[in-house]
Design a protein around this motif. Structure first.
Motif, PDB file in Angstrom:
ATOM      1  N   SER A 121      32.067  46.150  36.865  1.00 58.50           N
ATOM      2  CA  SER A 121      32.255  47.439  36.196  1.00 58.50           C
ATOM      3  C   SER A 121      33.834  48.143  36.639  1.00 58.50           C
ATOM      4  N   MET A 122      34.182  48.793  35.644  1.00 55.80           N
ATOM      5  CA  MET A 122      35.646  49.347  35.972  1.00 55.80           C
ATOM      6  C   MET A 122      35.360  50.955  35.275  1.00 55.80           C
ATOM      7  N   GLN A 123      35.681  51.743  36.074  1.00 54.21           N
ATOM      8  CA  GLN A 123      35.444  53.227  35.907  1.00 54.21           C
ATOM      9  C   GLN A 123      36.606  53.886  36.132  1.00 54.21           C
ATOM     10  N   TYR A 177      41.189  65.416  33.804  1.00 51.09           N
ATOM     11  CA  TYR A 177      40.532  66.698  33.063  1.00 51.09           C
ATOM     12  C   TYR A 177      39.200  66.592  32.850  1.00 51.09           C
ATOM     13  N   ASN A 178      38.326  66.031  33.886  1.00 50.44           N
ATOM     14  CA  ASN A 178      36.756  65.928  33.867  1.00 50.44           C
ATOM     15  C   ASN A 178      36.407  64.792  33.033  1.00 50.44           C
ATOM     16  N   PHE A 179      37.324  63.784  32.572  1.00 52.55           N
ATOM     17  CA  PHE A 179      37.038  62.811  31.566  1.00 52.55           C
ATOM     18  C   PHE A 179      37.120  61.435  32.219  1.00 52.55           C
ATOM     19  N   THR A 180      36.181  60.238  32.147  1.00 54.75           N
ATOM     20  CA  THR A 180      36.232  59.163  32.620  1.00 54.75           C
ATOM     21  C   THR A 180      35.835  58.200  31.469  1.00 54.75           C
ATOM     22  N   ALA A 181      36.259  57.002  31.677  1.00 52.54           N
ATOM     23  CA  ALA A 181      35.696  56.007  30.758  1.00 52.54           C
ATOM     24  C   ALA A 181      35.147  54.735  31.557  1.00 52.54           C
ATOM     25  N   LYS A 182      34.310  54.040  30.969  1.00 50.64           N
ATOM     26  CA  LYS A 182      33.661  52.909  31.764  1.00 50.64           C
ATOM     27  C   LYS A 182      33.190  51.870  30.927  1.00 50.64           C
ATOM     28  N   VAL A 183      33.629  50.514  31.537  1.00 53.04           N
ATOM     29  CA  VAL A 183      33.106  49.455  31.028  1.00 53.04           C
ATOM     30  C   VAL A 183      32.741  48.416  31.823  1.00 53.04           C
ATOM     31  N   SER A 184      31.424  47.886  31.313  1.00 52.79           N
ATOM     32  CA  SER A 184      30.924  46.847  32.258  1.00 52.79           C
ATOM     33  C   SER A 184      30.489  45.443  31.685  1.00 52.79           C
TER      34      SER A 184
END
Length: 462
Positions: free
Chosen positions: A73-75, A80-87
């Motif tokens: 997984s990469m996060q 600005y309180n936003f994140t994105a994640k893929v696994s």
């Protein structure tokens, strides 16, 4: 509406993060899991006449399977309180498990690709955007998740994941408010996200009803969990599956300490209201043992947990109304934490379940946990369940089950490594009610399904 919400979040992220989006990606965190598992189901009777062997199988033996796999997984870093994640997850069998090893398989099916026993597969299981300011969380996309009605249930090789929108808020002190909206589900052995009406635990009649539908119903959950006074936790969750069913789950747990002892008293009520499923399943017309074609039903469960130093004791009881099965298609088990044990479905109509369990953290060996339990499921033999669920296989009667789990979680240089052995003995009574039911409900009808099961697991999380 779903597409508009996702587009809005994507655009807002791009605008707010445009000046520093590259640093957010550069500072991303990586995590993952490597796992190897071997499952063996030792059936008492593998024959076609009186045992579990399917009529279409050329030959049958005990089911076994071995697979190795993992996920990465990469996060992104918060911006600005936003994140994105893929696994991304992958599994391989190395050719060590043959198709013939799985003709009688149940639990080991989840070690491999769907309808391809012994074969590996890969899948992009998670891809989402999240806003989290520590008080409010909004997540949109495909993700692992858990609430009372659906659960990623990560006990095999690749967890189940869900597509939708997930919102929680802690704006009220000592309270968590939750709203979830599901559109699709990727089951543990699948490579794609599919209809919610096509899960392994969806009642067969509902699967068939929506088989050719291009617009199957979505699923919504609203919940609240609060601690109004010290040591008391109250929960209320409502679920709506459009044109199928409404469900309400209420639960309370109170903890009391007396010296070195901690006592927890829990009670759960589960109420089900027909919203169209009865007309599809037709439990009376299909001779499933119900008195009408409605699936209105209820379940309640109680438990007592005693914690004393390194020992935990569980005593639990649950009972399901004779009016109908509780529908639970998304791995959110109605009796989880109470009477459910490995492979068991104890929310079929007329079931009374009893469980006693003991956990022991061995003080001489750091990280070693021993868990022993005995469960008895007193089923109504006049009932035929709406769906095929693991060893319940539609048609066994009462079940007596012993479970022993031995788990070692390492620390220090081996932190993140877990070794576990799970051992089960299961005795199932036969039942003949299925002989009178619609042909769709005769899987393993009047068969000997007694078995012993062993699961050997290695998991390393980093």
């Amino acid at each position: 509406m779903r597409k508009a919400l996702l587009t809005s979040l994507l655009l807002s992220t791009s605008v707010m993060a445009a000046d520093d989006i590259f640093s957010a990606i550069k500072e991303s965190k990586f995590s993952g899991s490597i796992r190897a598992k071997y499952f063996l189901t030792d059936w008492e009777d593998e024959s076609k006449t009186t045992g579990v062997c399917p009529a279409t199988a050329p030959t049958c033996k005990d089911a076994k399977g071995f697979s190795v796999g993992g996920g990465l997984s990469m996060q992104t870093a918060p911006l600005y309180n936003f994140t994105a994640k893929v696994s991304f997850w992958t599994v391989t069998g190395f050719g060590w498990t043959k198709k013939s090893d799985g003709y009688t398989a149940t639990t080991s099916l989840d070690l491999f690709k769907n309808n391809a026993y012994g074969q590996g597969y890969s899948v992009l299981a998670e891809s989402y955007i999240e806003y989290n300011d520590k008080t409010n969380m909004v997540r949109v996309g495909r993700t692992e998740y858990k609430n009372p009605f659906f659960d990623s249930n990560d006990t095999k090789m690749i967890p189940a994941t869900f597509e939708g929108a997930f919102i929680t808020s802690k704006i009220i002190p000592n309270t968590v408010i939750e709203f979830d909206y599901l559109t699709k589900m990727k089951q543990r052995r699948d490579t794609e996200f599919g209809k919610l009406t096509d899960t392994i635990d969806t009642p067969i009649a509902i699967k068939k009803h929506y088989e050719k539908s291009t617009n199957p119903p979505d699923f919504m959950v609203f919940g609240i969990k609060s601690q109004p006074i010290k040591n008391l936790t109250l929960e209320a969750h409502y679920a709506h599956w459009w044109n199928i069913v409404d469900q309400l789950r209420l639960e309370g747990n109170y903890t009391l300490k007396t010296g070195d002892f901690k006592h927890t008293f829990g009670v759960r009520g589960y109420f089900q209201y027909d919203d169209g499923a009865g007309k599809i399943i037709k439990p009376k017309d299909n001779k499933l043992g119900d008195n009408d074609n409605s699936i209105d039903s209820w379940l309640y469960a109680v438990r007592y947990i005693l914690d004393y130093k390194n020992v935990k004791l569980l005593l639990a009881y649950s009972q399901t109304s004779t009016k109908g099965d509780i529908i639970a298609p998304f791995r959110g088990f109605p009796t989880d934490g109470y009477t459910r044990s490995m492979t068991q479905t104890d929310w079929n109509a007329g079931t009374k379940a009893y469980k006693i369990g003991v956990d022991y953290n061995v003080p001489q060996v750091k990280g070693l946990l021993l868990q022993l339990s005995y469960s008895y499921y007193n089923r109504d033999e006049s009932k035929v369940p709406y769906q095929n669920m693991t060893n319940r296989g539609f048609n066994n009667g009462d079940t007596k089950q012993w479970n022993l789990d031995i788990t070692e979680r390492f620390e220090g240089k081996l932190k993140g490594l877990m070794l576990r052995g799970r051992f089960m003995i299961q005795d199932n009574d036969k039942t003949t009610a299925c002989l009178l039911a619609h042909p769709d409900y005769r899987t393993r009808c009047n068969k000997n399904t007694n078995n012993k099961e062993m699961r050997l697991e290695m998991v390393y999380n980093f």
